[in-house]
Design a protein around this motif. Structure first.
Motif, PDB file in Angstrom:
ATOM      1  N   PRO A   1       3.983  11.678   4.429  1.00 64.03           N
ATOM      2  CA  PRO A   1       5.008  12.882   5.182  1.00 64.03           C
ATOM      3  C   PRO A   1       6.402  12.794   4.314  1.00 64.03           C
ATOM      4  O   PRO A   1       6.485  11.296   4.054  1.00 64.03           O
ATOM      5  CB  PRO A   1       4.818  12.715   6.613  1.00 64.03           C
TER       6      PRO A   1
ATOM      7  N   TYR B   1       0.999   6.743  -8.251  1.00 65.06           N
ATOM      8  CA  TYR B   1      -0.169   6.429  -7.042  1.00 65.06           C
ATOM      9  C   TYR B   1      -0.731   5.096  -7.332  1.00 65.06           C
ATOM     10  O   TYR B   1      -1.501   4.243  -7.112  1.00 65.06           O
ATOM     11  CB  TYR B   1      -0.936   7.237  -6.057  1.00 65.06           C
TER      12      TYR B   1
ATOM     13  N   THR C   1       6.058   4.001   1.291  1.00 67.72           N
ATOM     14  CA  THR C   1       5.838   5.187   1.451  1.00 67.72           C
ATOM     15  C   THR C   1       6.914   5.817   2.561  1.00 67.72           C
ATOM     16  O   THR C   1       6.808   7.195   2.698  1.00 67.72           O
ATOM     17  CB  THR C   1       4.656   6.125   0.991  1.00 67.72           C
ATOM     18  N   ARG C   2       6.876   5.180   3.615  1.00 66.37           N
ATOM     19  CA  ARG C   2       7.534   5.273   5.312  1.00 66.37           C
ATOM     20  C   ARG C   2       9.204   4.878   4.785  1.00 66.37           C
ATOM     21  O   ARG C   2       8.693   3.521   4.765  1.00 66.37           O
ATOM     22  CB  ARG C   2       6.446   5.236   5.540  1.00 66.37           C
TER      23      ARG C   2
ATOM     24  N   TYR D   1       4.315   1.103   5.051  1.00 64.18           N
ATOM     25  CA  TYR D   1       3.997   1.665   3.878  1.00 64.18           C
ATOM     26  C   TYR D   1       5.106   1.136   2.808  1.00 64.18           C
ATOM     27  O   TYR D   1       5.409   1.488   3.619  1.00 64.18           O
ATOM     28  CB  TYR D   1       3.651   2.700   4.594  1.00 64.18           C
TER      29      TYR D   1
ATOM     30  N   HIS E   1       2.809  16.044  -4.799  1.00 63.80           N
ATOM     31  CA  HIS E   1       1.418  14.871  -4.718  1.00 63.80           C
ATOM     32  C   HIS E   1       0.274  15.499  -4.876  1.00 63.80           C
ATOM     33  O   HIS E   1       0.220  16.837  -4.861  1.00 63.80           O
ATOM     34  CB  HIS E   1       1.261  14.933  -3.150  1.00 63.80           C
ATOM     35  N   PRO E   2      -0.710  14.927  -5.953  1.00 60.26           N
ATOM     36  CA  PRO E   2      -0.912  13.960  -5.882  1.00 60.26           C
ATOM     37  C   PRO E   2       0.515  12.966  -7.259  1.00 60.26           C
ATOM     38  O   PRO E   2      -0.086  14.032  -8.075  1.00 60.26           O
ATOM     39  CB  PRO E   2      -1.636  13.467  -6.592  1.00 60.26           C
TER      40      PRO E   2
ATOM     41  N   ASP F   1      -1.582   1.492  -7.498  1.00 62.99           N
ATOM     42  CA  ASP F   1      -3.044   0.753  -6.499  1.00 62.99           C
ATOM     43  C   ASP F   1      -3.926  -0.774  -7.781  1.00 62.99           C
ATOM     44  O   ASP F   1      -5.565  -0.698  -7.045  1.00 62.99           O
ATOM     45  CB  ASP F   1      -4.318   1.735  -7.143  1.00 62.99           C
TER      46      ASP F   1
ATOM     47  N   PHE G   1       1.109  -1.230   0.093  1.00 60.74           N
ATOM     48  CA  PHE G   1       0.060   0.319  -0.173  1.00 60.74           C
ATOM     49  C   PHE G   1       1.016   1.433   0.277  1.00 60.74           C
ATOM     50  O   PHE G   1       1.844   1.170   0.690  1.00 60.74           O
ATOM     51  CB  PHE G   1      -0.613   0.332   0.897  1.00 60.74           C
ATOM     52  N   TYR G   2       0.489   1.800  -0.492  1.00 58.30           N
ATOM     53  CA  TYR G   2       1.524   3.744  -0.854  1.00 58.30           C
ATOM     54  C   TYR G   2       0.444   4.454  -0.824  1.00 58.30           C
ATOM     55  O   TYR G   2      -0.452   4.312  -0.929  1.00 58.30           O
ATOM     56  CB  TYR G   2       1.855   3.369  -2.939  1.00 58.30           C
ATOM     57  N   GLU G   3       1.288   5.299  -0.096  1.00 61.86           N
ATOM     58  CA  GLU G   3       0.174   6.445   0.231  1.00 61.86           C
ATOM     59  C   GLU G   3       0.380   7.584  -0.440  1.00 61.86           C
ATOM     60  O   GLU G   3       2.119   8.022  -1.069  1.00 61.86           O
ATOM     61  CB  GLU G   3       0.503   7.017   2.413  1.00 61.86           C
ATOM     62  N   LEU G   4      -0.957   8.429  -0.460  1.00 59.46           N
ATOM     63  CA  LEU G   4      -1.086   9.283  -1.684  1.00 59.46           C
ATOM     64  C   LEU G   4      -0.338  10.545  -1.870  1.00 59.46           C
ATOM     65  O   LEU G   4      -0.141  11.380  -2.429  1.00 59.46           O
ATOM     66  CB  LEU G   4      -3.144   9.309  -2.037  1.00 59.46           C
ATOM     67  N   ASP G   5      -0.495  11.087  -0.225  1.00 63.79           N
ATOM     68  CA  ASP G   5       0.203  12.265   0.579  1.00 63.79           C
ATOM     69  C   ASP G   5       0.530  12.097   1.813  1.00 63.79           C
ATOM     70  O   ASP G   5       0.674  12.490   3.193  1.00 63.79           O
ATOM     71  CB  ASP G   5      -1.178  12.864   0.839  1.00 63.79           C
TER      72      ASP G   5
ATOM     73  N   ALA H   1      -0.124  -2.028   6.429  1.00 60.80           N
ATOM     74  CA  ALA H   1      -1.443  -1.520   6.866  1.00 60.80           C
ATOM     75  C   ALA H   1      -2.215  -1.833   5.661  1.00 60.80           C
ATOM     76  O   ALA H   1      -3.612  -1.432   6.508  1.00 60.80           O
ATOM     77  CB  ALA H   1      -0.621   0.361   6.083  1.00 60.80           C
TER      78      ALA H   1
END
Lengths: 306, 293
Positions: free
Chosen positions: B46, B64, B123-124, B121, B58-59, B68, B40-44, B96
């Motif tokens: 930190p 993304y 993206t972290r 994620y 972003h976005p 998805d 899972f990748y986050e759209l926005d 997540a």
């Protein structure tokens, strides 16, 4: 050394997506779609018709295919113009000889600069999708909302006045949006957009100003990705599209109607050494009784009719 | 944090020539495991000061939404094909995903797949984490996967391949058995850790679908041929001492309609060859550790 404590906090970690644009949905658990005339697979050709001003403005970013050398970049300016003079007509001919209507995602500036081109597309029965104003008309996160809103409105308004019909669809340059774009498109009267590539059928996107449909235009299957970026031949591109259509037809038999987007670029696919293999691909797809062709508007109407 | 080391001292040098013979069950010569990355990748997300999450502001719509595609479509396509040909997954999991889209995790669990952590994620990133922060993501991974699947994770593939110098020690301390982050071998290796033990299992960047399609720009059929050649060679050499082949996948790549058909040929080839031990990462590590005593 440590990171800001916020970096291991996850306020959006919950059931569903991490945004409110659309809910999660599994393609294979949805109601089956039945396309008109019993077709199982609808091929959706989208030709991007682009005008690159020889002075790029890079605001917010430089579009793919744009100028690369110091001014004056005659080589890229004219090589892109090859697409709007020659390549587009080769592509239109490939479809028109089979009576196929396609979607043309057109920079509005082209309708003003080359009225004959716009007239030929309209008289061929093709659909025009609003595709910004010219290739300096990029959008990205952080863009001023008023400026973005004006850019979108200008694209729709110019295309409407040049062709007599307001486009129903929108394609952003490089599919790049801001967080505001879907809402601004609804406010400009668009019924659909083609930017999000997360699905293989049309689905609804929600905005504060109402819904809009996203019809996914698979970038992985585009001639830009396969031929320009990955550097494959047109023969390989055609083989990959055949493999995709074979696979999707197999799925359609079990799960209902499927679509196959073909995103095309006249200065890429419309070259003399590539067009023959491309024409042959279209012929083969058109010969298959299980396969039909549709514009974005037709896909939208048929997917909502069920 | 300790000073940077030019030799991280991960393992002893051990040349390929003259190694003891590893034997896989039933005399198979190559242990084959498939590692679907369920992410899972986050759209926005930190920002991490050491690496941008997305190349675009972003976005990043294409970045993304391409990923998805995995959860909406291509996971299901890929997983069904793997099951049809008898390949279990050993899942590199953005944990997540258990919270966001439990349907996908439940599907993998119900197919009998194994789970290891690929961070919270994708993206972290771990770069720059202090020890407490890094312990927090390991503990979160263990608890989240246990809650969602009943399994205690045994392995780790760092989120987006981001590490700190203490990651491997911490994994061993928490009782994890394997890491997928080291690419020095075609056989499992005992890794030097502060306490406990940890095995490096061969994962792969070179035959990862991401490398195949976006570093080497292969066509779908070229990538399929690559996997078949990789397998054939490792199955040959495994007669001397058992080898490991990992097929690391991202369903949003391999599960695209122009790629999935070509990939099926790979599964048919390996399943039909007779020399492959088609299994999970945990089973390979267990067999290796039994033979290491």
């Amino acid at each position: 050394m440590s990171l800001d404590p916020e970096y291991i906090e996850y306020p959006k970690r919950k059931r569903g997506m991490d945004h409110d644009f659309y809910p999660y949905s599994n393609l294979f658990s949805r109601p089956k779609i039945a396309w008109d005339d019993g077709k199982e697979l609808l091929v959706w050709p989208v030709i991007s018709l682009e005008y690159f001003p020889m002075v790029p403005n890079d605001d917010p970013f430089r579009a793919p295919g744009h100028m690369q050398t110091a001014y004056p970049d005659y080589r890229h300016y004219t090589a892109r113009e090859y697409g709007t003079r020659i390549g587009i007509y080769r592509l239109l001919d490939a479809f028109e000889k089979r009576g196929i209507a396609v979607s043309v995602a057109m920079n509005a500036a082209l309708a003003q600069r080359y009225p004959q081109l716009a007239a030929d597309i309209v008289s061929g029965g093709h659909e025009i999708i609003a595709h910004s104003v010219d290739m300096n008309g990029t959008i990205a996160g952080g863009m001023d909302e008023t400026r973005e809103s004006e850019l979108i409105a200008k694209s729709f308004d110019l295309l409407e006045s040049a062709t007599g019909k307001r486009p129903q669809g929108w394609l952003s340059i490089a599919r790049s949006q801001s967080f505001n774009t879907p809402r601004l498109l609804v406010e400009a009267g668009a019924r659909y957009m083609c930017d999000w590539v997360n699905d293989e059928l049309p689905y609804q996107f929600d905005t504060a100003s109402g819904p809009i449909t996203n019809i996914p235009l698979n970038h992985e299957l585009s001639d830009r990705q396969i031929i320009n970026v990955q550097q494959h031949s047109m023969d390989s591109y055609a083989e990959q599209i055949r493999d995709a259509s074979d696979w999707l037809l197999e799925e359609a038999a079990e799960y209902g109607g499927r679509m196959l987007p073909l995103h095309l670029t006249p200065y890429i696919s419309g070259l003399p050494f590539r067009i023959g293999a491309f024409e042959q691909l279209i012929e083969e797809l058109a010969e298959n009784a299980r396969i039909g062709f549709a514009t974005g508007e037709a896909l939208l109407d048929q997917s909502q009719a069920g | 944090m300790s000073a940077q080391k030019s030799d991280p001292g991960l393992y002893e040098y051990q040349p390929y020539r003259g190694r003891r013979k590893l034997v896989w069950p039933e005399g198979k010569t190559c242990a084959v495991w498939v590692a679907p990355n369920l992410e899972f990748y986050e759209l926005d997300p930190p920002a991490n000061p050491n690496r941008k999450s997305w190349p675009k502001p972003h976005p990043d719509v294409v970045g993304y939404s391409h990923r998805d595609h995995a959860n909406r479509i291509s996971h299901w396509r890929m997983a069904e094909m793997m099951s049809r040909h008898g390949f279990p997954g050993s899942v590199s999991l953005s944990v997540a995903l258990c919270d966001h889209i439990p349907e996908v995790v439940a599907d993998a669990r119900d197919r009998g797949w194994e789970f290891f952590s690929h961070g919270i994620y994708n993206t972290r990133y771990s770069y720059g984490m202090d020890e407490a922060q890094e312990r927090a993501i390991i503990e979160d991974s263990i608890a989240t996967v246990e809650r969602a699947t009943g399994q205690r994770i045994r392995g780790w593939l760092a989120p987006a391949l981001t590490h700190t110098p203490r990651t491997l020690d911490l994994l061993a301390e928490y009782g994890l058995d394997y890491t997928c982050d080291l690419y020095h071998d075609d056989q499992p290796t005992q890794i030097n850790v502060a306490k406990g033990s940890l095995t490096a299992i061969p994962y792969s960047l070179e035959v990862n679908d991401h490398y195949g399609f976006f570093i080497y720009n292969m066509s779908p059929r070229e990538y399929a041929d690559t996997l078949i050649r990789q397998y054939d060679r490792l199955a040959d050499e495994g007669a001397n001492s058992g080898t490991v082949m990992c097929i690391p996948l991202h369903s949003y790549l391999i599960g695209q309609p122009h790629r999935i058909g070509a990939f099926e040929r790979v599964l048919e080839h390996i399943a039909g060859d007779g020399r492959a031990w088609i299994t999970t990462a945990g089973a390979i590590v267990d067999s290796f550790e039994e033979q290491s005593v």
